[in-house]
Design a protein around this motif. Structure first.
Motif, mmCIF file in Angstrom:
data_model
loop_
_atom_site.group_PDB
_atom_site.id
_atom_site.type_symbol
_atom_site.label_atom_id
_atom_site.label_comp_id
_atom_site.label_asym_id
_atom_site.label_seq_id
_atom_site.Cartn_x
_atom_site.Cartn_y
_atom_site.Cartn_z
ATOM 1 N N TRP A 61 35.805 18.401 27.970
ATOM 2 C CA TRP A 61 35.986 18.075 29.393
ATOM 3 C C TRP A 61 35.910 16.592 29.695
ATOM 4 C CZ3 TRP A 61 32.184 22.026 32.091
ATOM 5 C CH2 TRP A 61 32.552 23.324 31.734
ATOM 6 N N GLY A 62 35.332 15.810 28.788
ATOM 7 C CA GLY A 62 35.177 14.377 29.057
ATOM 8 C C GLY A 62 33.947 14.032 29.865
ATOM 9 N N TRP A 63 32.989 14.961 29.972
ATOM 10 C CA TRP A 63 31.771 14.702 30.728
ATOM 11 C C TRP A 63 30.776 13.928 29.857
ATOM 12 C CZ3 TRP A 63 29.883 18.724 34.745
ATOM 13 C CH2 TRP A 63 30.970 19.221 35.469
ATOM 14 N N VAL A 64 30.141 12.954 30.462
ATOM 15 C CA VAL A 64 29.064 12.197 29.812
ATOM 16 C C VAL A 64 27.830 12.437 30.671
ATOM 17 C CG1 VAL A 64 28.253 9.932 29.064
ATOM 18 C CG2 VAL A 64 30.687 10.503 28.887
ATOM 19 N N GLY A 96 37.670 4.662 28.472
ATOM 20 C CA GLY A 96 37.824 5.253 29.793
ATOM 21 C C GLY A 96 36.505 5.574 30.468
ATOM 22 N N TYR A 97 35.394 5.088 29.915
ATOM 23 C CA TYR A 97 34.075 5.446 30.445
ATOM 24 C C TYR A 97 33.806 4.795 31.788
ATOM 25 C CZ TYR A 97 29.072 5.555 31.167
ATOM 26 O OH TYR A 97 27.829 5.714 31.729
ATOM 27 N N ARG A 98 33.202 5.572 32.679
ATOM 28 C CA ARG A 98 32.697 5.046 33.942
ATOM 29 C C ARG A 98 31.619 5.980 34.471
ATOM 30 N NH1 ARG A 98 38.104 4.523 37.002
ATOM 31 N NH2 ARG A 98 38.600 3.838 34.896
ATOM 32 N N ARG A 99 30.662 5.397 35.157
ATOM 33 C CA ARG A 99 29.642 6.193 35.841
ATOM 34 C C ARG A 99 30.208 6.654 37.182
ATOM 35 N NH1 ARG A 99 23.507 3.837 35.106
ATOM 36 N NH2 ARG A 99 23.473 3.865 32.816
ATOM 37 N N PRO A 155 23.498 10.497 39.597
ATOM 38 C CA PRO A 155 24.459 9.395 39.685
ATOM 39 C C PRO A 155 24.651 8.629 38.381
ATOM 40 C CG PRO A 155 22.448 8.884 40.907
ATOM 41 C CD PRO A 155 22.351 10.314 40.520
ATOM 42 N N VAL A 156 23.712 8.736 37.446
ATOM 43 C CA VAL A 156 23.843 8.006 36.182
ATOM 44 C C VAL A 156 24.854 8.675 35.255
ATOM 45 C CG1 VAL A 156 22.043 9.228 34.889
ATOM 46 C CG2 VAL A 156 22.492 6.820 34.412
ATOM 47 N N ASP A 157 25.178 9.928 35.537
ATOM 48 C CA ASP A 157 26.160 10.629 34.708
ATOM 49 C C ASP A 157 27.569 10.092 34.959
ATOM 50 O OD1 ASP A 157 24.411 12.282 33.382
ATOM 51 O OD2 ASP A 157 24.612 13.940 34.791
ATOM 52 N N GLY A 158 28.478 10.392 34.048
ATOM 53 C CA GLY A 158 29.828 9.872 34.209
ATOM 54 C C GLY A 158 30.839 10.635 33.394
ATOM 55 N N ARG A 159 31.871 9.918 33.000
ATOM 56 C CA ARG A 159 32.990 10.535 32.296
ATOM 57 C C ARG A 159 33.669 9.499 31.423
ATOM 58 N NH1 ARG A 159 35.267 9.806 37.913
ATOM 59 N NH2 ARG A 159 37.079 8.419 37.707
ATOM 60 N N ALA A 160 34.391 9.988 30.431
ATOM 61 C CA ALA A 160 35.239 9.147 29.594
ATOM 62 C C ALA A 160 36.458 9.984 29.237
ATOM 63 C CB ALA A 160 34.500 8.676 28.353
ATOM 64 N N GLU A 161 37.441 9.345 28.623
ATOM 65 C CA GLU A 161 38.678 10.041 28.283
ATOM 66 C C GLU A 161 38.636 10.488 26.820
ATOM 67 O OE1 GLU A 161 40.888 10.956 30.510
ATOM 68 O OE2 GLU A 161 39.644 9.948 32.017
ATOM 69 N N PRO A 162 38.561 11.802 26.583
ATOM 70 C CA PRO A 162 38.436 12.287 25.207
ATOM 71 C C PRO A 162 39.574 11.868 24.282
ATOM 72 C CG PRO A 162 37.864 14.012 26.759
ATOM 73 C CD PRO A 162 38.449 12.896 27.563
ATOM 74 N N GLN A 163 40.793 11.720 24.820
ATOM 75 C CA GLN A 163 41.910 11.327 23.952
ATOM 76 C C GLN A 163 41.836 9.850 23.560
ATOM 77 O OE1 GLN A 163 42.988 13.035 27.177
ATOM 78 N NE2 GLN A 163 42.208 14.758 25.998
ATOM 79 N N PHE A 257 34.238 27.432 38.185
ATOM 80 C CA PHE A 257 35.042 26.297 37.719
ATOM 81 C C PHE A 257 34.170 25.063 37.523
ATOM 82 C CE2 PHE A 257 34.591 25.226 42.103
ATOM 83 C CZ PHE A 257 34.751 23.849 42.187
ATOM 84 N N ALA A 258 34.734 24.125 36.785
ATOM 85 C CA ALA A 258 34.165 22.782 36.642
ATOM 86 C C ALA A 258 35.334 21.818 36.604
ATOM 87 C CB ALA A 258 33.334 22.670 35.371
ATOM 88 N N MET A 259 35.175 20.629 37.212
ATOM 89 C CA MET A 259 36.294 19.680 37.217
ATOM 90 C C MET A 259 35.780 18.254 37.290
ATOM 91 S SD MET A 259 37.963 20.157 41.006
ATOM 92 C CE MET A 259 37.759 18.811 42.170
ATOM 93 N N ARG A 260 36.591 17.361 36.740
ATOM 94 C CA ARG A 260 36.259 15.936 36.812
ATOM 95 C C ARG A 260 37.546 15.128 36.945
ATOM 96 N NH1 ARG A 260 38.451 12.342 32.671
ATOM 97 N NH2 ARG A 260 38.811 13.629 30.833
ATOM 98 N N LYS A 261 37.432 14.007 37.649
ATOM 99 C CA LYS A 261 38.558 13.106 37.851
ATOM 100 C C LYS A 261 38.953 12.461 36.525
ATOM 101 C CE LYS A 261 41.183 11.083 41.088
ATOM 102 N NZ LYS A 261 42.056 11.840 42.000
ATOM 103 N N ARG A 262 40.246 12.250 36.339
ATOM 104 C CA ARG A 262 40.772 11.583 35.156
ATOM 105 C C ARG A 262 41.264 10.188 35.522
ATOM 106 N NH1 ARG A 262 42.670 14.961 31.052
ATOM 107 N NH2 ARG A 262 44.370 13.500 30.696
ATOM 108 N N VAL A 263 41.380 9.332 34.542
ATOM 109 C CA VAL A 263 41.906 7.994 34.777
ATOM 110 C C VAL A 263 43.341 8.059 35.296
ATOM 111 C CG1 VAL A 263 42.614 5.849 33.631
ATOM 112 C CG2 VAL A 263 40.372 6.824 33.158
ATOM 113 N N ASP A 264 44.110 9.083 34.886
ATOM 114 C CA ASP A 264 45.506 9.181 35.328
ATOM 115 C C ASP A 264 45.648 9.722 36.753
ATOM 116 O OD1 ASP A 264 45.088 11.946 35.124
ATOM 117 O OD2 ASP A 264 46.155 12.135 33.230
#
Length: 442
Positions: A61-64, A96-99, A155-163, A257-264
């Motif tokens: 999912w790209g969740w951090v 692609g990491y961001r908090r 708020p410290v959690d974030g996401r990155a792009e797995p690809q 469901f679960a969802m997160r914003k992507r860089v695209d």
């Protein structure tokens, strides 16, 4: 529809005759371990049977996240959050990491109370996690139509792009001197005089003093050929991504469901807790060991008999170094997504966020998650095989943990003070009488 395409990575061409450490597996755990060891001055060869991040490291999912983790993983994830913050600068790359924060919603008082009590685990780490309600919750999830009373917000959690992430880290490791070979399966360990002395790859033998098995869903098969019993099964998770659309920046986990914003600009969406367990011969070999996990997660698991039984029953369980292995005949594990799970997850997401109505699903895929009986990883030396280390069984948590897991694995290989206490992750917990149970969530 094929799985997501990781950033292309060009393999090194020449297989070294010897190296300090061989890392088996080019997912985020393997490349993070290679980066750490290379930065510390060791010569490293990483061998990947297919492509870097070809399997679960590009399909997650790209969740951090540190939120709602098993307390045994929290110290390691706290270190991972620190490493992620400076990782792009460190490797001169883009993960692609961001908090952006993560919300776990609560639709009952009982669930809210459990989430609030879980947040107390973060107290010693000075990391913020709080319950949000009313207008604050609505502001974090603009346009939502969920009937929820509160949410745990970290708020410290974030996401990155797995690809992007694992290939970028692999390039960083190569810049530090690591040799990265793709389409180069390690067939077996090589023992000389009863001691680990190297590995045999499909391209030849490599001498080394240490080996790290970071093979994800393939680790049990590889270890079995070396006489090492690793209790590990696979769980299939289905994921999709949408076309770009305006919506919340924070990731959301809610009923269905679960969802997160992507860089695209689109969203990565999954059905949340719904996973498929294909019945295979190992399901029966390991059934008793996994019974507590099955009991704890029975609401989210869907057991089925599929073609995986035939595929895994046909796999050789032992072989000699001169034989072609299943690692070579299946370079990338690319299972078909569940159409039922896709429909249910997307429908739940659209009900919760009407802005998604009319938005196209542009890709869907599935990945095989490597799981252990207690749903936490094995990060451990193999006590009866000096020089052999395992870093596997991350049970769907490996992407976020990856950079810190690589650091801890490198600490064990080098015998230096570990970044966190590795006791909970030792392999021997499965044989030393420890009561092995997954974290009891809600």
């Amino acid at each position: 529809m094929p799985g997501p395409a990781p950033t292309p990575f060009k393999s090194d061409l020449a297989l070294p005759k010897s190296t300090d450490v061989v890392v088996i597996g080019g997912g985020i755990i393997g490349v993070s371990t290679a980066l750490e060891l290379s930065e510390r001055g060791l010569s490293v060869l990483l061998c990947e049977k297919g492509q870097i991040a070809g399997e679960q490291s590009s399909r997650n999912w790209g969740w951090v996240r540190i939120s709602r983790r098993d307390p045994r993983e929290i110290p390691l994830m706290a270190e991972a959050l620190r490493i992620w913050d400076g990782l792009d600068a460190r490797i001169d790359g883009n993960t692609g990491y961001r908090r952006s924060g993560i919300l776990f919603t609560a639709d009952t008082e009982r669930k809210a109370a459990w989430l609030e009590s879980w947040a107390e685990h973060l107290g010693p780490f000075d990391l913020e996690a709080r319950m949000v309600r009313g207008g604050e919750m609505d502001a974090l999830m603009p346009g939502h139509q969920m009937k929820v009373q509160s949410a745990l917000y970290t708020p410290v959690d974030g996401r990155a792009e797995p690809q992007w992430a694992a290939p970028a880290i692999a390039e960083g490791a190569r810049a530090q001197g690591a040799t990265i070979m793709t389409n180069c399966a390690v067939r077996s360990l090589d023992f000389q005089g009863g001691k680990l002395a190297g590995v045999v790859t499909e391209r030849g033998r490599v001498a080394c003093s240490a080996v790290v098995v970071a093979g994800g869903a393939w680790s049990r098969l590889f270890c079995g050929n070396a006489g090492l019993q690793l209790p590990q099964l696979k769980v299939l998770n289905t994921v999709m991504r949408s076309a770009p659309v305006q919506g919340p920046e924070a990731a959301v986990w809610a009923n269905g469901f679960a969802m997160r914003k992507r860089v695209d600009g689109g969203y990565t969406v999954a059905a949340g807790t719904e996973n498929i367990v294909d019945l295979v011969p190992d399901s029966f070999r390991l059934g008793l060991r996994f019974l507590p996990a099955f009991q704890a997660e029975w609401r989210s698991l869907r057991f089925r008999l599929s073609g995986r039984w035939r595929e895994e029953a046909a796999q050789a369980r032992s072989w000699s170094p001169d034989q072609v292995t299943d690692f070579e005949t299946c370079r990338v594990l690319d299972p078909a997504p569940s159409q039922k799970v896709l429909r249910s997850g997307w429908a739940a997401a659209r009900r919760a966020f009407p802005v998604l109505n009319g938005v196209d699903v542009v890709q869907s895929w599935a990945g095989m998650i490597d799981v252990t009986p207690d749903a936490i990883p094995v990060i451990s030396e193999v006590e009866h095989v000096p020089g052999l280390f395992l870093s596997t069984g991350y049970s769907g948590h490996g992407f976020g943990l990856g950079p810190a897991a690589g650091c801890l694995t490198a600490d064990l290989v080098m015998g230096t003070k570990p970044i966190v206490d590795p006791h909970a992750f030792r392999l021997s917990r499965f044989t030393d009488g420890t009561k092995v149970r997954p974290f009891a969530g809600i």
